[in-house]
Design an enzyme around this catalytic site. Sequence first.
Site, PDB file in Angstrom:
ATOM      1  N   ARG A 180       0.823  -1.225   0.000  1.00  0.00           N
ATOM      2  CA  ARG A 180       0.000   0.000   0.000  1.00  0.00           C
ATOM      3  C   ARG A 180       0.853   1.270   0.000  1.00  0.00           C
ATOM      4  O   ARG A 180       0.502   2.266   0.623  1.00  0.00           O
ATOM      5  CB  ARG A 180      -0.973   0.005   1.184  1.00  0.00           C
ATOM      6  CG  ARG A 180      -1.956  -1.151   1.176  1.00  0.00           C
ATOM      7  CD  ARG A 180      -2.855  -1.130  -0.050  1.00  0.00           C
ATOM      8  NE  ARG A 180      -3.724  -2.292  -0.087  1.00  0.00           N
ATOM      9  CZ  ARG A 180      -3.435  -3.435  -0.745  1.00  0.00           C
ATOM     10  NH1 ARG A 180      -2.303  -3.534  -1.423  1.00  0.00           N
ATOM     11  NH2 ARG A 180      -4.265  -4.441  -0.721  1.00  0.00           N
ATOM     12  N   SER A 229     -11.307   0.618   2.760  1.00  0.00           N
ATOM     13  CA  SER A 229     -10.541   0.136   3.912  1.00  0.00           C
ATOM     14  C   SER A 229      -9.874   1.311   4.620  1.00  0.00           C
ATOM     15  O   SER A 229      -9.171   2.106   4.008  1.00  0.00           O
ATOM     16  CB  SER A 229      -9.482  -0.864   3.461  1.00  0.00           C
ATOM     17  OG  SER A 229     -10.087  -2.026   2.934  1.00  0.00           O
ATOM     18  N   GLU A 299      -4.981   3.903   6.010  1.00  0.00           N
ATOM     19  CA  GLU A 299      -4.895   3.667   4.568  1.00  0.00           C
ATOM     20  C   GLU A 299      -5.603   4.793   3.825  1.00  0.00           C
ATOM     21  O   GLU A 299      -5.208   5.172   2.724  1.00  0.00           O
ATOM     22  CB  GLU A 299      -5.512   2.318   4.206  1.00  0.00           C
ATOM     23  CG  GLU A 299      -5.385   1.948   2.744  1.00  0.00           C
ATOM     24  CD  GLU A 299      -5.779   0.508   2.459  1.00  0.00           C
ATOM     25  OE1 GLU A 299      -6.482   0.294   1.454  1.00  0.00           O
ATOM     26  OE2 GLU A 299      -5.414  -0.382   3.238  1.00  0.00           O
TER      27      GLU A 299
END
Length: 312
Positions: A180, A229, A299
């Site tokens: 990520r 998320s 995130e």
Amino acid sequence: MTAFPDITPAIRDRAPALRGRLIANQPLSDLTWFRVGGPAQVLFTPADTEDLAALLAALDPEVPVTVIGLGSNLIVRDGGVPGVVVRLGGKAFGSIAVEAEDLRVGTAVPDMRLAKAAAEAGLDGLAFFRGIPGSIGGALRMNAGAHGGETTDVLVCAEGVDRAGNLRRFTQAEMGFTYRHSAAPDDVIFTSALFRGRPGDRAAIEAEMERVTAAREAAQPIRERTGGSTFKNPPGAKAWQLVDAAGCRGLTLGGAQVSEMHCNFLINRDGATAADIEGLGEEVRRRVRETSGVELHWEIKRIGLDAPAVSR
């Protein structure tokens, strides 16, 4: 709504040949999936890559620049975003061209549309993009992934423009992808990317996309005002399990709530402010830290200023 000083005349003076749209104090709440947040001091929608480069080259170096995409993984704080907010769109950044086993894609293209185009071309390996509710620009910036695939697996190269207006090109290795995250310079605004698939059976690829869609609809609150998320998975753990174990499923703050369906999702349940959503996320992080010792990391990208305090 608090307004920023209008700097569009000064920008026009420095870059009189701009062809894109410059809008002062443009509300950003309608451009995010959470439907919260304040305005952009200036919202710029460039006509094409050359127009974007011209703006960045001419802009006062002291003026901050922020780029947003589809607004799916984003909190815009209630005080708005100072400086210039760039949002790519239109044909210049929204096209897909199939070149043998490669797909050349503008960064305003939704991830789901890339998956569909690859399937129609009989190219396997990109079906996982069907499960990512963002755009290609965001996928490049955070190495987006889902259902066993990540952007790093299929990227050949990416192109963009840096803060000085220079055109830049990055190979897959130069993107510095990790979980990520991309190590590409923060000031680069990606404009296009080249992805490589492999020959496959269109029916089988489409069946895989349907499986991804069904799994997402069954497990995630996709019909809510959410940002996807919320926290990255810590090494060897699942963020949602830690949030659940900390007793945060269904937790509320103002109009924001931890989803009952999937507790790594925050939702705007009832007129939440950006402060409600971010504050709830911080409370979840605190409880997880206290119960498990694990530090969760956001995130969701958070940009802008908090709303000015109201004197009583």
